[in-house]
Design an enzyme around this catalytic site. Structure first.
Site, PDB file in Angstrom:
ATOM      1  N   GLU A   2      18.421  25.261  11.814  1.00  0.00           N
ATOM      2  CA  GLU A   2      17.966  24.786  10.508  1.00  0.00           C
ATOM      3  C   GLU A   2      17.343  25.938   9.733  1.00  0.00           C
ATOM      4  OE1 GLU A   2      16.925  20.061  10.799  1.00  0.00           O
ATOM      5  OE2 GLU A   2      15.271  21.460  11.044  1.00  0.00           O
ATOM      6  N   CYS A   3      17.797  26.165   8.524  1.00  0.00           N
ATOM      7  CA  CYS A   3      17.238  27.152   7.609  1.00  0.00           C
ATOM      8  C   CYS A   3      17.179  28.529   8.279  1.00  0.00           C
ATOM      9  CB  CYS A   3      15.873  26.704   7.093  1.00  0.00           C
ATOM     10  SG  CYS A   3      15.376  27.535   5.558  1.00  0.00           S
ATOM     11  N   GLY A   4      16.007  29.007   8.692  1.00  0.00           N
ATOM     12  CA  GLY A   4      15.920  30.304   9.340  1.00  0.00           C
ATOM     13  C   GLY A   4      16.792  30.392  10.575  1.00  0.00           C
TER      14      GLY A   4
ATOM     15  N   THR B 244      22.542  24.604   9.061  1.00  0.00           N
ATOM     16  CA  THR B 244      22.378  24.163   7.674  1.00  0.00           C
ATOM     17  C   THR B 244      21.056  24.661   7.141  1.00  0.00           C
ATOM     18  OG1 THR B 244      22.142  22.213   6.265  1.00  0.00           O
ATOM     19  CG2 THR B 244      21.390  22.003   8.513  1.00  0.00           C
TER      20      THR B 244
END
Length: 467
Positions: free
Chosen positions: A355-357, A458
């Site tokens: 997720e993200c990072g 994502t």
């Protein structure tokens, strides 16, 4: 001050007319001051914030969680509030942004003949589901204590407070705490205005730069990285003790409205039975309610540190790379060969999700703020840059493109995106994408994230499944 024994615990929501008023520092000071008086205090945070709850936990010695009226169904909100209420004397929840700041929410997405998201019908969110802090105060029956930054004004601050008191008939403004008071004369003038509208002033804090917690681009520096955190929290508590009538503030709390439910509702099903979760200064952004929900459903959580060059534990059946600050540690992550080899070996047979990072680290390369490109894991065809910064912020309504660890195809997840990274690689195709996203108003944002073999990622953080 006598601890309360009633169940459910009473609560207050610390809100403000706008961001930057001092909600977080004053909330932390109140939490710590009341703990020092012997109360069992629980902190909760309104909205999609994964940093402040860790500070609440440090201030109170008890876990905190998020409450989000846009992303969470009422059953989940009630479960989280009920859990926080058990064994507590007081809940002190912290609002986000301005007290009434929320979004518009579509009732549904229109489908085309092939079942794909098409045009949308944005409608105002149903009452109580806009993501505003006022929704949570109304849902829980908690009075609001307004933190008002009175710098640059005096009696006019009462007009702001009066507007907040009148704007939403669902909620009660119990009183105010004045922040950034310049002098005793300034305090008297503001207090005169509050007396004219009949709002109690619980306290007034002077303008004091040393009470400000350090920040970086995504908010406060994380609790685990803040130097002398407990000394800072004690200093905040001392300032509160000297400036706020704590007895009057606690007396203003009201019993929490949601009754104990016969069943507990969880945000997301566990992605596996044994979940390996990256956890260090580069990977720390996981919503507390997600992790606790996984554990409550029988999953075992095992933590490892990529920055310490640790691979995911071999006995786990899924690996989760949370968001965080990989851009601040890109060189060290690029050099972590045991971590790299371990993730590659894991991904050959078992799911890995970022997720993200975590998504950025699963990609081919990450360019830091200085323009230096660092090799990442190369498991997803994405490259990102912090030299070319672009703010991406807001709720996401995501419909999964394929079966995966977060649910079967077409499962709808409600989440949130907040990052400054820009993507410098090609956008994913439908067959590559993790999901198709809409924003909070139902506007189609197209395909997002990637999936390749057992690996997916994502930019958005999943908060809950849509019912």
């Amino acid at each position: 001050m006598t601890p309360r024994s009633a169940s459910p615990a009473p609560g207050l929501l610390i809100g403000a007319p706008r961001s930057g008023s001092g909600k977080t520092t004053i909330t932390l000071g109140l939490q710590r001051a009341l703990v020092r008086r012997g109360l069992a205090v629980r902190g909760l945070k309104c909205g999609p914030d994964y940093i402040d709850p860790a500070f609440h936990a440090a201030a109170t010695g008890k876990p905190s969680a998020n409450l989000d009226s846009f992303a969470m169904p009422d059953l989940l909100l009630a479960s989280l509030v009920d859990e926080a209420s058990q064994g507590s004397d007081l809940i002190l929840a912290e609002g986000s942004m301005g007290l009434f700041d929320g979004v518009r929410r579509p009732f549904h997405l229109e489908r085309d003949a092939g079942g794909k998201p098409g045009a949308t019908f944005p409608h105002p969110a149903p009452p109580g589901h806009t993501g505003a802090s006022a929704d949570i105060a109304a849902f829980c029956g908690w009075p609001v204590v307004l933190v008002i930054d009175v710098s640059g004004q005096a009696q006019s601050a009462a007009a702001v407070a009066l507007g907040c008191r009148s704007f939403d008939p669902r909620i009660q403004i119990a009183g105010v705490i004045l922040n950034k008071v310049a002098s005793e004369r300034h305090r008297r003038l503001v207090a005169d205005g509050m007396a004219a509208i009949g709002l109690p002033v619980f306290g007034a804090l002077p303008r004091e730069a040393s009470l400000i917690l350090p920040e970086r681009h995504l908010g406060l520096v994380q609790a685990g990285e803040t130097a002398d955190l407990h000394a800072r929290l004690d200093a905040l508590a001392q300032a509160i003790e000297a400036s706020v009538d704590l007895d009057a503030l606690v007396a203003a709390a009201a019993s929490t409205r949601p009754a104990s439910s016969s069943s507990t509702h969880h945000a997301l099903p566990p992605p596996g039975q044994r979940i390996a979760i990256a956890r260090d200064a580069a990977f720390s952004f996981v919503y507390a309610h997600v992790e606790s929900g996984w554990a409550a459903q029988g999953a075992t959580l095992s933590f490892f540190s990529p920055l310490a060059d640790e691979p995911p534990p071999r006995d786990c059946d899924v690996c989760w790379l949370p968001g965080g600050y990989p851009e601040l540690h890109a060189g060290k992550l690029a050099a972590a060969e045991r971590f790299r080899a371990g993730i590659h070996s894991f991904a050959e047979t078992r799911p890995v999700h970022g997720e993200c990072g975590g998504y950025m680290v699963l990609g081919d390369a990450l360019e830091d703020a200085d323009g230096t490109a660092h090799r990442m894991l190369g498991l997803l065809p994405v490259t990102t840059s912090f030299a070319k910064r672009k703010l991406n912020l807001g709720y996401r309504v995501a419909r999964l493109n394929a079966d995966g660890i977060l649910g079967p195809r077409r499962t709808v997840l409600i989440g949130h995106e907040f990052h400054y990274a820009s993507t410098t690689s090609a956008a994913p195709s439908e067959t590559q994408a993790f999901a198709r996203n809409a924003d909070a108003e139902g506007n189609d944002l197209g395909f997002s994230g990637h999936r390749a073999g057992h690996v997916s990622g994502t930019f958005f953080h999943a908060i809950a499944r849509s019912l």
